[in-house]
Design an enzyme around this catalytic site. Structure first.
Site, short mmCIF file in Angstrom:
data_model
loop_
_atom_site.label_atom_id
_atom_site.label_comp_id
_atom_site.label_asym_id
_atom_site.label_seq_id
_atom_site.Cartn_x
_atom_site.Cartn_y
_atom_site.Cartn_z
N SER A 63 5.62 -61.54 -3.75
CA SER A 63 6.78 -61.77 -2.91
C SER A 63 7.33 -63.18 -3.00
O SER A 63 7.75 -63.60 -4.06
CB SER A 63 6.42 -61.42 -1.47
N HIS A 64 7.27 -63.92 -1.90
CA HIS A 64 7.90 -65.24 -1.83
C HIS A 64 7.00 -66.35 -2.40
O HIS A 64 7.42 -67.50 -2.46
CB HIS A 64 8.23 -65.56 -0.38
N ASP A 112 14.33 -62.85 -1.69
CA ASP A 112 13.07 -63.44 -2.16
C ASP A 112 12.59 -62.84 -3.48
O ASP A 112 13.31 -62.07 -4.12
CB ASP A 112 11.98 -63.29 -1.08
N ASP A 162 10.57 -60.46 -4.47
CA ASP A 162 10.57 -59.02 -4.70
C ASP A 162 11.72 -58.30 -4.00
O ASP A 162 11.76 -57.07 -3.94
CB ASP A 162 9.23 -58.41 -4.28
N ASP A 216 12.80 -58.06 -0.85
CA ASP A 216 12.76 -57.42 0.47
C ASP A 216 13.19 -58.35 1.60
O ASP A 216 13.42 -57.90 2.72
CB ASP A 216 11.39 -56.76 0.76
N ARG A 217 13.30 -59.65 1.33
CA ARG A 217 13.73 -60.57 2.38
C ARG A 217 15.18 -60.99 2.19
O ARG A 217 15.71 -60.93 1.08
CB ARG A 217 12.90 -61.86 2.35
N THR A 267 2.57 -58.28 12.79
CA THR A 267 3.27 -58.77 11.60
C THR A 267 2.94 -57.91 10.38
O THR A 267 1.79 -57.56 10.16
CB THR A 267 2.85 -60.22 11.34
N GLU A 326 10.82 -61.91 11.97
CA GLU A 326 11.38 -63.26 11.98
C GLU A 326 11.34 -63.92 10.61
O GLU A 326 12.05 -64.88 10.37
CB GLU A 326 10.66 -64.15 13.01
N LYS A 377 11.21 -53.49 4.07
CA LYS A 377 12.34 -54.33 4.42
C LYS A 377 13.22 -54.45 3.18
O LYS A 377 12.74 -54.25 2.07
CB LYS A 377 11.90 -55.68 4.96
#
Ligand code: VG1
Ligand code: CO
Length: 544
Positions: free
Chosen positions: A113-114, A278, A280, A282-283, A345, A365, A377
Site C-alpha cells: 500500500s502506502h 496511494d 495500491d 485504495d486511498r 481500524t 480517517e 476502500k
C-alpha cells in the site's frame, strides 16, 4: 512439467497485520518466505483444487517475480483458473471488482500500500475472500496458524508465464487469463457516476483538476478515466506511470507525502480540484483550491450528498466508520435517519456490514473511503464521487465543505504519527496508559472532563465475533476524543498513532487552524501518555 514438493520450515512472523502480510523486500526474498505464506493461503482454501482466483499488484519492486511464483504454486495446488492483471497490475479496488464480477473464490493482491517500494522498500501480500473484501480475522488467523506448522509447499517446474499479452494460456492444467487491468473497473465506475455531467464540467473551460497518481498503481486507471473517457486535458494526471520504486517517494496521499500536488493546489493560479491516491489505489486525498478536506469530513460530505450521484440516488442504508475516524459522519447519519457503525481500524471490519446491506458508505480517517460497490476502500471512486457532486452543485470544494460545517458543525480532527519508535518503548507507553484507564473517569484536564476511557472492543453485529484491544479511547464530556493505537502496517519498529477530535458547532469559530483548535487536547495527550518520554521524539514524524 512436473510438480515439485519442497520441504520447508515455518517462519514465526507471518501474522497478517491491519492489511495483509507486510515486510521488507529482502525479508520476502528470503528462501521459502513468500512460498510458505502463499502455501498457507492455498491450504486454508481447503481444498485449493478447482478454485479460481484473481491476482495482481501495485507494480512495486518484486511484483513480477512474486506473480510467477504464485502462479506456479497455484498450478501445483490444482487451482483451476487465475485471472491476472496485465503486466501484473491490478489496484486493490479493481481486484475486489474482478473477484465480485467473475465470482472467483478470492484473490491475492501484492502490495504494501502506502509503504515505500524498491529493492530495500516494502512488499506485501493480501488475501481477499469471495466477497471481494480483505480476509476477515478468522481467515487471517487460520492462514497464520497454518504458516506456523507448514513443512512443505508445491510448485510447478515451468517457464515463466507471459503476463503482458491479453488472453488465456495454460500452466500445467491451470488456465492463466491475462485481463485488462482497467476495463472492468472503469465499467463499474460508469455504472455509478454521471459521466456526462462530469465530462461537461471537465471540458467547460471553467474548471481545472489535477490528479497525482504518485508513480503508483492508479496511473493507468486515471489516464483512462479522466483524460480518455471524461475529456480532461492531457497532463491532468501527474506521476501517472507506475514505477517499481514509486520514483523514490512514499506513495501515501497526505499533505506531507503528496507535496508535489499540495504545492500546485496551494500555489498561485491553482486548479479548482486536486486529488491523489496511494500505492495500491485504495486511498484518496481531496483538495480544493488552497483547501484541504480531511478524510473524516470527506466521508460525511459524500454521505450528505449521496443522492446527487446516480449510483446512490435512492439514499444510503447506513454509514460505517473506523473508531479513530471523526464523528462528522455520525451527525449526517443521524440527520438522514440511518444507522452509523463504529468498527476497528482496517477495511476487513466493514465487509460483514456491507454484505448484510447495513452500510452503504464506509470510511477511515487514513484517507480511505468506499461503498458497497466493492469490498475495499477505493481512491478513484472517491475522486469521481467528488467530481459528480461538484458538477451538480456548481460550487467550489471550499464552499461545499464550509456549508457542511454550518449545517452540521465542524469536527476539528488531526492525527499525529510517531514512526520508527523502539517497539518495547511503544509497548511500555501503551501498557502504562492501559493501567491508568480505570482511574481517569471524572477527572478534569484544563477545560476538559473525562467521560469515559477504555480500550476499544468490537462485537461484529453480523457474526458476533469479538475483536479486542483495538485502540485506547479517552472521551470527554463535550464529545472531544483522544485515541491512541499502534500501527499494524509498519515494518520498522513501532508506529504510534495519536488521534484528536473536538466538535465546534459555532460557525463563527469554525475557521481556526486545526492544530491550534486541538492544542489543549494535544497537551493533555502528552500529559497522560508521556509521548515524548517513551518515543524519544519531541514532535510527531507526520501530522495529517
Ligand atoms: C493503516 C490505517 C488504516 C488502513 C490501513 C491499510 O493501518 O490506519 O486505516 O486501513 O493502514 O491501508 P495502521 O494499522 O497502520 O494504522 V492501505 O491503504 O494499506 O491498504
Ligand atoms: Co492502500
Amino acid at each position: 512439467m512436473t510438480i515439485r514438493t519442497v520441504s520447508t520450515t515455518p517462519f514465526s512472523d507471518q501474522k497478517p497485520g491491519t492489511s495483509g502480510l507486510r515486510k521488507s523486500v529482502p525479508a520476502f526474498q528470503k528462501p521459502h518466505y513468500l512460498e510458505n505464506f502463499v502455501q498457507s493461503i492455498y491450504d486454508t482454501l481447503n481444498p485449493a483444487a478447482g478454485k479460481t482466483l484473481a491476482l495482481g499488484g501495485d507494480g512495486r519492486y518484486y511484483n513480477r517475480p512474486a506473480i510467477q511464483i504464485i502462479l506456479k504454486m497455484a498450478a501445483a495446488n490444482g487451482i483451476a483458473r487465475v485471472k491476472v492483471g496485465q503486466h501484473g497490475i491490478l489496484s486493490t479496488p479493481a481486484t475486489s471488482c474482478v473477484i465480485r464480477k467473475y465470482q472467483t473464490d478470492g484473490g491475492i493482491i501484492l502490495s504494501a500500500s502506502h509503504n515505500p517500494g524498491g529493492p530495500e522498500g516494502d512488499f506485501g501480500v493480501k488475501f481477499n475472500t469471495a466477497n471481494g473484501g480483505p480476509a476477515p480475522e478468522k481467515v487471517t488467523e487460520a492462514i497464520f496458524a497454518r504458516s506456523k506448522e507448514i513443512d512443505q509447499y508445491k510448485i510447478l517446474d515451468a517457464p515463466d508465464v507471459d503476463i503482458d499479452t491479453l488472453g488465456e494460456s495454460k500452466l500445467g492444467s491451470m488456465t492463466v487469463e491475462v485481463i485488462d487491468s482497467v476495463a472492468d473497473y472503469q465499467a463499474l465506475m460508469k455504472s455509478l457516476f454521471d459521466f456526462d455531467r462530469i465530462r461537461e464540467l471537465l471540458t467547460s473551460g471553467k474548471f481545472r483538476m489535477c490528479m497525482d497518481s504518485m508513480h503508483a498503481v492508479t496511473g493507468p486507471y486515471a489516464h483512462a478515466l479522466f483524460e480518455k473517457c471524461l475529456g480532461a486535458p492531457a497532463g491532468t494526471v501527474m506521476n501517472g506511470t507506475p514505477l517499481e520504486d514509486f520514483g523514490g517517494g512514499h506513495p501515501d496521499p497526505n499533505l506531507v507525502y503528496a507535496h508535489d500536488l499540495v504545492e500546485i493546489l496551494f500555489g498561485s493560479n491553482a486548479p479548482d480540484f486536486g486529488a491523489a491516491s496511494d500505492g495500491d489505489g485504495d486511498r484518496n486525498m481531496i483538495l480544493g483550491r488552497h483547501f484541504f478536506v480531511t478524510p473524516s469530513d470527506s466521508l460525511a460530505i459524500l454521505a450528505a450528498n449521496a443522492t446527487l450521484v446516480p449510483g446512490y440516488k435512492d439514499g444510503i442504508a447506513g454509514i460505517a466508520r473506523s473508531m479513530p475516524t471523526s464523528q462528522a459522519a455520525d451527525r449526517v447519519a443521524e440527520k438522514l435517519g440511518v444507522a452509523c457503525y463504529e468498527t476497528p481500524t482496517g477495511w476487513k471490519f466493514f465487509g460483514n456490514l456491507l454484505d448484510a446491506g447495513k452500510a452503504t458508505l464506509c470510511g477511515e480517517e487514513s484517507f480511505g473511503t468506499g461503498s458497497n460497490h466493492v469490498r475495499e476502500k477505493d481512491g478513484l471512486w472517491a475522486v469521481l464521487f467528488w467530481l459528480n457532486i461538484l458538477a451538480v452543485r456548481q460550487q467550489s470544494v471550499q464552499e461545499i465543505v464550509q456549508e457542511h460545517w454550518q449545517t452540521y458543525g465542524r469536527n476539528y480532527y488531526s492525527r499525529h504519527d510517531y514512526e520508527g519508535v523502539a517497539s518495547d518503548r511503544a509497548q511500555e507507553l501503551v501498557d502504562r496508559l492501559q493501567s491508568l484507564l480505570p482511574t481517569l473517569k471524572g477527572k478534569s484536564y484544563g477545560s476538559y472532563q473525562v467521560e469515559y476511557s477504555d480500550d476499544f472492543a468490537y462485537e461484529d453485529p453480523i457474526d458476533g465475533s469479538i475483536s479486542r484491544n483495538q485502540g485506547i479511547r479517552i472521551g470527554f464530556t463535550d464529545g472531544s476524543r483522544i485515541v491512541l493505537r499502534l500501527s499494524g502496517t509498519g515494518t520498522q519498529g513501532a508506529t504510534l498513532r495519536v488521534y484528536f477530535e473536538s466538535f465546534e458547532p459555532d460557525p463563527q469559530k469554525q475557521h481556526q487552524d486545526t492544530q491550534q483548535a486541538l492544542g489543549e487536547l494535544i497537551a493533555i495527550a502528552e500529559d497522560l501518555a508521556h509521548i515524548r518520554h517513551y518515543t524519544g521524539m519531541d514532535k510527531p514524524t507526520v501530522i495529517t
